[in-house]
Write a protein that holds these residues in place. Structure first.
Motif, short mmCIF file in Angstrom:
data_model
loop_
_atom_site.label_atom_id
_atom_site.label_comp_id
_atom_site.label_asym_id
_atom_site.label_seq_id
_atom_site.Cartn_x
_atom_site.Cartn_y
_atom_site.Cartn_z
N SER A 284 1.26 9.55 2.92
CA SER A 284 1.71 10.89 2.67
C SER A 284 1.81 11.26 1.12
O SER A 284 2.23 12.19 0.66
CB SER A 284 3.08 11.07 3.39
N GLN A 285 1.93 10.01 0.45
CA GLN A 285 2.10 10.13 -1.10
C GLN A 285 0.80 10.34 -1.88
O GLN A 285 0.64 10.57 -2.94
CB GLN A 285 2.78 8.68 -1.44
N GLY A 286 -0.38 10.63 -1.07
CA GLY A 286 -1.66 10.82 -1.43
C GLY A 286 -2.57 9.50 -2.01
O GLY A 286 -3.39 9.40 -2.58
N ARG B 165 0.77 -1.25 0.03
CA ARG B 165 -0.04 -0.01 0.04
C ARG B 165 1.04 1.22 -0.12
O ARG B 165 1.84 1.32 0.68
CB ARG B 165 -1.07 0.05 1.18
N PRO B 166 0.42 2.31 -0.74
CA PRO B 166 1.25 3.54 -0.69
C PRO B 166 1.15 4.23 0.67
O PRO B 166 0.07 4.12 1.30
CB PRO B 166 0.74 4.32 -1.78
#
Length: 199
Positions: free
Chosen positions: A197-199, A193-194
């Protein structure tokens, strides 16, 4: 549209058979009267093989990069200098391309076979309508036209490559992997999962 290597090989085989029969028939044509019947039969067989190769070539070219130039040359061949007939043949070729493009699933192969047979009959009809000298000239033109767009020898690929006589359709469904050629590993794990904070 997808084309099997077998269909590409069939076109090459038709062209090669037509070439051999044609030259053997011409060799026999002028010889002793005993051979005249055999020569005539061989010429008819050569015309049939050449027409079959032409029908196959039309179907194989439709929808590919060679279609525009090939369709124009085929229409010119059929027109024999008659501009109106050439236009009529361009329309007929466009209708064939549209029918082939619309064909789906299991019906697609049947549609291709019907179109090949239809065009083969059309080539034969024109060849039979010509005088002997015109027929020989037209047959040479047709053989050259087919050879120009579909050179004998088919297609080839280097090591770890894929060879195809036409389009290749590679498709994956339901979390699977599909590839024509793979270099390296394939990882089927769930991607991380990203970071929020990367959106």
């Amino acid at each position: 549209m997808q084309l099997s290597n077998r269909r590409a090989a069939v076109l090459t085989e038709h062209a090669a058979v037509a070439e051999r029969i044609w030259w053997n028939a011409l060799r026999l044509k002028g010889q002793h009267s005993v051979f005249k019947g055999e020569g005539a039969d061989m010429l008819a067989e050569a015309m049939t093989a050449l027409a079959a190769a032409g029908g196959t070539a039309v179907v194989q070219a439709a929808g590919t990069d060679v279609w525009t130039g090939f369709r124009q040359q085929v229409a010119t061949w059929f027109g024999r200098g008659d501009v109106q007939r050439e236009r009529t043949e361009l329309d007929r070729l466009d209708q064939t391309a549209a029918v082939l493009e619309a064909a789906e699933g299991q019906q697609a192969e049947l549609v291709r076979l019907r179109q090949e047979a239809s065009w083969a009959a059309w080539f034969i009809a024109l060849l039979e309508s010509l005088t002997e000298d015109q027929r020989e000239h037209a047959a040479v033109e047709l053989r050259n036209l087919i050879a120009q767009h579909f050179p004998q020898g088919g297609v080839s690929a280097g090591q770890s490559g894929i060879a195809a006589g036409r389009d290749v359709n590679v498709r994956a469904e339901q979390s699977s992997v599909a590839a024509a050629v793979l270099h390296g590993d394939v990882n089927m794990s769930t991607p991380p999962r990203p970071d929020p904070s990367q959106g």
